[in-house]
Design an enzyme around this catalytic site. Sequence first.
Site, PDB file in Angstrom:
ATOM      1  N   LYS A  13      35.387  30.298  26.766  1.00 36.93           N
ATOM      2  CA  LYS A  13      35.131  31.348  25.774  1.00 36.93           C
ATOM      3  C   LYS A  13      35.940  31.116  24.500  1.00 36.93           C
ATOM      4  CE  LYS A  13      36.575  34.899  28.166  1.00 36.93           C
ATOM      5  NZ  LYS A  13      37.052  34.317  29.419  1.00 36.93           N
ATOM      6  N   ARG A  88      36.278  43.527  29.411  1.00 38.63           N
ATOM      7  CA  ARG A  88      36.437  42.884  30.713  1.00 38.63           C
ATOM      8  C   ARG A  88      36.142  43.850  31.852  1.00 38.63           C
ATOM      9  NH1 ARG A  88      40.492  38.744  28.879  1.00 38.63           N
ATOM     10  NH2 ARG A  88      40.771  37.246  30.556  1.00 38.63           N
ATOM     11  N   ARG A 123      45.054  23.284  31.854  1.00 38.49           N
ATOM     12  CA  ARG A 123      45.030  23.779  30.474  1.00 38.49           C
ATOM     13  C   ARG A 123      46.443  23.843  29.893  1.00 38.49           C
ATOM     14  NH1 ARG A 123      42.066  29.330  28.859  1.00 38.49           N
ATOM     15  NH2 ARG A 123      43.585  30.315  30.234  1.00 38.49           N
ATOM     16  N   ARG A 156      50.456  28.172  30.271  1.00 33.22           N
ATOM     17  CA  ARG A 156      50.604  29.622  30.410  1.00 33.22           C
ATOM     18  C   ARG A 156      51.050  29.938  31.827  1.00 33.22           C
ATOM     19  NH1 ARG A 156      45.093  32.101  27.953  1.00 33.22           N
ATOM     20  NH2 ARG A 156      45.352  33.385  29.800  1.00 33.22           N
ATOM     21  N   ARG A 167      43.051  35.790  39.288  1.00 31.73           N
ATOM     22  CA  ARG A 167      42.282  36.092  38.067  1.00 31.73           C
ATOM     23  C   ARG A 167      40.787  35.945  38.318  1.00 31.73           C
ATOM     24  NH1 ARG A 167      44.701  32.196  33.824  1.00 31.73           N
ATOM     25  NH2 ARG A 167      43.380  33.279  32.337  1.00 31.73           N
TER      26      ARG A 167
HETATM   27  P1  AMP Z   1      42.996  35.726  28.321  1.00 32.90           P
HETATM   28  O1  AMP Z   1      43.807  34.937  27.380  1.00 32.90           O
HETATM   29  O2  AMP Z   1      41.750  36.282  27.700  1.00 32.90           O
HETATM   30  O3  AMP Z   1      42.711  35.004  29.618  1.00 32.90           O
HETATM   31  O4  AMP Z   1      43.870  37.013  28.706  1.00 32.90           O
HETATM   32  C1  AMP Z   1      45.116  36.847  29.342  1.00 32.90           C
HETATM   33  C2  AMP Z   1      45.545  38.135  30.028  1.00 32.90           C
HETATM   34  O5  AMP Z   1      45.628  39.185  29.066  1.00 32.90           O
HETATM   35  C3  AMP Z   1      44.596  38.649  31.091  1.00 32.90           C
HETATM   36  O6  AMP Z   1      44.778  38.021  32.347  1.00 32.90           O
HETATM   37  C4  AMP Z   1      45.007  40.128  31.125  1.00 32.90           C
HETATM   38  O7  AMP Z   1      46.243  40.314  31.779  1.00 32.90           O
HETATM   39  C5  AMP Z   1      45.211  40.417  29.635  1.00 32.90           C
HETATM   40  N1  AMP Z   1      43.944  40.810  28.982  1.00 32.90           N
HETATM   41  C6  AMP Z   1      43.295  40.180  27.972  1.00 32.90           C
HETATM   42  N2  AMP Z   1      42.171  40.813  27.623  1.00 32.90           N
HETATM   43  C7  AMP Z   1      42.079  41.879  28.444  1.00 32.90           C
HETATM   44  C8  AMP Z   1      41.130  42.919  28.619  1.00 32.90           C
HETATM   45  N3  AMP Z   1      40.019  42.987  27.856  1.00 32.90           N
HETATM   46  N4  AMP Z   1      41.368  43.848  29.579  1.00 32.90           N
HETATM   47  C9  AMP Z   1      42.479  43.814  30.340  1.00 32.90           C
HETATM   48  N5  AMP Z   1      43.402  42.847  30.252  1.00 32.90           N
HETATM   49  C10 AMP Z   1      43.219  41.877  29.316  1.00 32.90           C
END
Ligand code: AMP
Length: 210
Positions: A13, A88, A123, A156, A167
């Site tokens: 994404k 999400r 990653r 990360r 996740r």
């Molecule tokens: P990402 O970089 O998009 O994978 O987001 C990393 C982390 O941020 C996720 O595993 C959640 O802990 C938090 N996070 C990001 N976007 C959301 C969302 N829309 N709803 C809830 N938690 C989020």
Amino acid sequence: MNIIMLGAPGAGKGTQAAVLCEHLNIPTISTGNIIREALRTGTEMGLKAKSYMDAGQLVPDEVVIGIVKDRLQEDDCKNGYILDGFPRTIPQAEALDEMGANIDCVIDIEVEDDVIVNRLSGRRVCENCGRPYHIESLKPKVDGVCDDCNGALVQRKDDQIDTIKNRLDIYHKETEPLVNYYKAQGKLKVVVGKDTVKETTEAVFKAIEV
Ligand code: AMP
């Protein structure tokens, strides 16, 4: 154009959002990047989100909904935007509809779970600008250094193997129902994630006809 990037963590994404953002000249709003930035600068919201994020859990809906609501009111969103990692959950999607977001299309990048595990565990991201790389398939020009901003590339915490499965479980339970939510709204474009970024980009461009 207002676009949502949907898909499992590691489906591509963020990478595809970056390509689209440049092509369409509209901003990408990544809730993950906003939360990581808040964490880095030590804001109250960042501190609150840390334990959820490190464990690979979702940050509570009201926190992310508030972030997106504020961000969408900024000037640079007037001509369109790409949402990466939001919504999400169904309540987040409903909140977005209530904000009057007028989403034009939702690109769902579909990738098998075992491919995701390989991608996420390999990653690396720029600790400065968040640009993603991969130790095998998407190397930077200089080892360990971001092509864009010379930031250091790091893994990360939530890309460590024990957190990835968690996740993915959360994705299937909480986020995948959005596929039907947006299908019912007639906005869903399914893209089968390919092995290379270029091939996936071609499929994304074809899906939204840009
Ligand atoms: P990402 O970089 O998009 O994978 O987001 C990393 C982390 O941020 C996720 O595993 C959640 O802990 C938090 N996070 C990001 N976007 C959301 C969302 N829309 N709803 C809830 N938690 C989020």
